[in-house]
Motif scaffolding. Structure first.
Motif, short mmCIF file in Angstrom:
data_model
loop_
_atom_site.label_atom_id
_atom_site.label_comp_id
_atom_site.label_asym_id
_atom_site.label_seq_id
_atom_site.Cartn_x
_atom_site.Cartn_y
_atom_site.Cartn_z
N LEU A 148 1.09 -1.34 0.19
CA LEU A 148 -0.14 -0.10 -0.11
C LEU A 148 0.87 1.19 0.05
O LEU A 148 1.53 1.59 1.08
N TYR A 149 0.97 1.88 -1.12
CA TYR A 149 1.64 3.04 -1.28
C TYR A 149 0.96 4.39 -0.93
O TYR A 149 -0.11 4.64 -1.35
N GLY A 150 1.58 5.50 -0.66
CA GLY A 150 1.19 6.86 -0.91
C GLY A 150 0.54 7.41 0.37
O GLY A 150 0.18 8.60 0.75
N GLN A 151 0.33 6.66 1.41
CA GLN A 151 -0.01 6.99 2.97
C GLN A 151 0.54 6.63 4.11
O GLN A 151 1.06 5.38 3.97
N GLU A 152 1.11 7.65 5.04
CA GLU A 152 1.69 7.36 6.09
C GLU A 152 0.86 6.42 7.16
O GLU A 152 -0.36 7.01 7.42
N GLY A 153 1.17 5.08 7.28
CA GLY A 153 0.31 4.53 8.36
C GLY A 153 0.77 5.08 9.66
O GLY A 153 1.78 5.38 9.99
N ARG A 154 -0.03 4.71 10.58
CA ARG A 154 0.26 4.90 12.19
C ARG A 154 -0.27 3.56 12.99
O ARG A 154 -1.09 3.20 12.62
N PHE A 155 0.30 3.56 14.13
CA PHE A 155 -0.06 2.56 14.80
C PHE A 155 -0.73 3.18 16.22
O PHE A 155 0.02 4.01 16.89
N ASP A 156 -1.94 2.74 16.83
CA ASP A 156 -2.45 3.29 17.88
C ASP A 156 -2.25 2.41 19.23
O ASP A 156 -3.12 2.68 20.15
N GLY A 157 -1.44 1.53 19.02
CA GLY A 157 -1.19 0.64 20.27
C GLY A 157 -1.84 -0.62 20.16
O GLY A 157 -1.52 -1.67 21.01
N ARG A 158 -2.76 -0.78 19.13
CA ARG A 158 -3.34 -1.95 18.84
C ARG A 158 -3.34 -2.45 17.28
O ARG A 158 -2.96 -3.73 17.01
N GLU A 159 -3.38 -1.53 16.50
CA GLU A 159 -3.54 -1.95 15.18
C GLU A 159 -2.77 -0.80 14.31
O GLU A 159 -2.70 0.38 14.73
N VAL A 160 -2.57 -1.05 13.00
CA VAL A 160 -2.20 -0.15 11.96
C VAL A 160 -3.39 0.53 11.38
O VAL A 160 -4.31 -0.15 10.96
N ILE A 161 -3.10 1.87 11.32
CA ILE A 161 -4.49 2.58 10.59
C ILE A 161 -3.73 3.46 9.42
O ILE A 161 -2.87 4.19 9.73
N VAL A 162 -4.45 3.13 8.30
CA VAL A 162 -4.03 4.13 7.05
C VAL A 162 -5.19 4.51 6.51
O VAL A 162 -6.13 4.36 6.02
N GLY A 163 -4.76 6.02 6.61
CA GLY A 163 -5.89 6.94 6.26
C GLY A 163 -7.17 6.69 7.15
O GLY A 163 -6.74 7.15 8.60
N SER A 164 -8.21 6.35 6.95
CA SER A 164 -9.36 6.31 8.16
C SER A 164 -9.60 4.53 8.04
O SER A 164 -10.57 4.34 8.92
N GLU A 165 -8.78 3.74 7.36
CA GLU A 165 -9.11 2.38 7.40
C GLU A 165 -8.07 1.77 8.63
O GLU A 165 -6.89 1.95 8.54
N SER A 166 -8.60 1.03 9.44
CA SER A 166 -8.01 -0.07 10.23
C SER A 166 -7.58 -1.22 9.68
O SER A 166 -8.56 -1.75 9.05
N LEU A 167 -6.47 -1.71 9.79
CA LEU A 167 -6.04 -2.85 9.14
C LEU A 167 -5.92 -4.08 10.22
O LEU A 167 -5.10 -3.75 10.94
N LYS A 168 -7.20 -4.95 10.34
CA LYS A 168 -7.00 -5.99 11.29
C LYS A 168 -5.91 -6.86 10.95
O LYS A 168 -5.68 -7.43 9.90
N SER A 169 -5.30 -7.36 11.87
CA SER A 169 -3.97 -8.27 11.62
C SER A 169 -3.79 -9.03 13.01
O SER A 169 -4.17 -8.81 14.22
N GLU A 170 -3.10 -10.26 12.73
CA GLU A 170 -2.59 -11.09 13.77
C GLU A 170 -1.47 -10.72 14.38
O GLU A 170 -1.08 -11.17 15.57
N ALA A 171 -0.85 -9.98 13.78
CA ALA A 171 0.84 -9.65 14.00
C ALA A 171 0.92 -8.11 13.23
O ALA A 171 0.74 -8.09 12.04
N VAL A 172 1.99 -7.45 13.71
CA VAL A 172 2.35 -6.28 13.21
C VAL A 172 3.89 -6.21 13.17
O VAL A 172 4.43 -6.44 14.71
#
Length: 443
Positions: free
Chosen positions: A105-129
């Motif tokens: 996924l290019y073009g947007q800076e992801g961020r981590f909120d302590g639980r999951e990675v968020i890209v834009g307004s979308e949360s990326l559900k994952s088993e590991a980060v």
């Protein structure tokens, strides 16, 4: 799904490792894949260093009467053509990563909120980060450090012309490499080091570096008080030994090292300087959340970041793999590659010889400037360190570091057959050390 935040050496290698094992992997990268190394660090230094060495060699051959005029540098063309090659490498890395099965996924800076990675307004559900957001240039707390005319390795491509007078702020490897490059380009370079220049390096390496930087003014113990003046004529107030002065220049390059790029990572333990805290398995204190690469702090080396990413990936896959930081090889690229590694054995003793004549050093013989080879040997013959200044020093250090990890003895070099001609004097020193130790044992 496993999410990797950041596509530098750590994140990219981790993503490929996981995808190759059959896992679904999403890699989030704001800019171009390849990270600090490709876009601002190793590769630009390689590109500019190649040109600097060419100019230096041409100068030597011209002085000897073998070649004519030393070629002129087109600095604008250098930056332009360098960018083209970087784009090519970026495409190669992108294809390699996608072919391994990684979604990017290019073009947007992801961020981590302590639980999951968020890209834009979308949360990326994952088993590991895996958090691998890299580093950024460290900027000293100096008034005017962000003024026009002040550059970092990240903004160097915006330098419109070669500065006649360049001031480099920093005293480490990064500062030394840029000082060599720009001095060979023709700039009058002054290095301002707040403490000792290259103070943490092997002393033989440090002395060699200073020799290669002849013509560069190195001011140690110097505090930069501010950066002022106009973009065309910068003024730098300084303090050294209690005395104040003002230094004028055409451009400033801040090469004071790196700092973790972790501002987008929240809800996770970090040190005051922003380093994400991990254990020897590259895991944070949050279950399923790992971090790797520069964001975890020094040594800020691409090979270390790669291995950290692989270690993190392997632990996600179920292996209990620890990160090993012993005998890490490093290199300082000037006219020669000044490379070194050590296991810091206090009982080891040094052996040093001048570098041998060979490819890249033959014409340095008249000036006694062929570099050197150095090894550190423990009383039982264990190879515990090495340093070298030669055209292929980095390669030598890499292999020697592996032998050190495997606890090789200098006696193990008795059957070593070298490639000739070569500028590697390390193997010869090892054979010599073996003979000395064996002779001592007989007596």
């Amino acid at each position: 799904m496993i999410v990797v935040l950041g596509g530098g050496p750590a994140g990219r290698l981790a993503a490929i490792r996981l995808a190759s094992a059959g896992r679904e992997v999403t890699l989030v990268e704001k800019g171009g894949i390849g990270g600090q190394c490709l876009h601002y660090g190793c590769m630009p230094v390689c590109a500019m260093n190649d040109v600097a060495r060419h100019i230096q060699a041409a100068g030597l051959f011209s002085k000897l009467g073998i070649l004519g005029k030393v070629p002129d540098l087109d600095f604008e063309a250098l930056l332009r053509e360098m960018a083209k090659v970087q784009e090519t490498i970026t495409d190669v890395l992108d294809k390699e990563t996608r072919d391994a099965g990684v979604e990017i996924l290019y073009g947007q800076e992801g961020r981590f909120d302590g639980r999951e990675v968020i890209v834009g307004s979308e949360s990326l559900k994952s088993e590991a980060v895996i958090l691998s957001t890299g580093s950024r240039p460290a900027l000293p707390d100096i008034d005017g450090i962000r003024n026009e005319g002040v550059f970092t390795p990240h903004s160097l491509k915006a330098m419109k012309s070669l500065p006649g007078r360049l001031v480099i702020i920093g005293g480490g490897i990064m500062a030394a490499e840029f000082a060599y490059i720009f001095s060979r380009f023709g700039s009058r370079v002054t290095v301002l080091s707040r403490s000792g220049f290259l103070k943490n390096l092997d002393e033989t390496i440090r002395k060699r570096a200073v020799r290669e930087l002849a013509g560069v003014e190195i001011r140690e113990g110097t505090d930069v008080l501010a950066v002022g003046g106009s973009p065309e004529n910068l003024k730098i107030p300084l303090k050294n030994g209690g005395k104040e002065s003002v230094l004028a220049c055409d451009a400033v390059l801040v090469a004071a090292g790196l700092t973790p790029n972790s501002g987008m990572l929240e809800g996770i333990p970090k040190r005051p300087n922003g380093e994400v805290i991990v254990d020897e398995y590259m895991q944070t204190t949050i279950s399923g959340i790992y971090a790797a690469g520069d964001v975890t702090g020094p040594p800020f080396l691409t090979p270390v970041a790669r291995l950290q990413g692989i270690v993190a990936a392997d632990n996600i896959l179920g292996a209990r793999r620890k990160m090993d930081y012993s005998a890490i090889p490093q290199a300082l690229n000037l006219g020669y590659e000044l490379a070194f590694c050590s296991d810091n054995n206090p009982r080891s003793k040094p052996l040093v010889i001048p570098g041998v004549a060979g490819p890249g050093t033959f014409w340095a013989v008249p000036a006694s400037d062929t570099g050197f080879a150095k090894i550190l040997v423990a009383p039982d013959g264990t190879l515990s360190g090495m340093a070298t200044a030669s055209p292929g020093g980095g390669l030598i250090a890499g292999y020697m570091a592996l032998l050190m990890k495997r606890h090789f003895l200098v006696h193990d070099f008795s059957d070593f057959i070298e490639v000739h001609p070569s500028t590697d004097g390390v193997y010869g020193l090892a054979k010599y050390a073996s003979g000395v130790l064996k002779k001592h044992e007989k007596h």
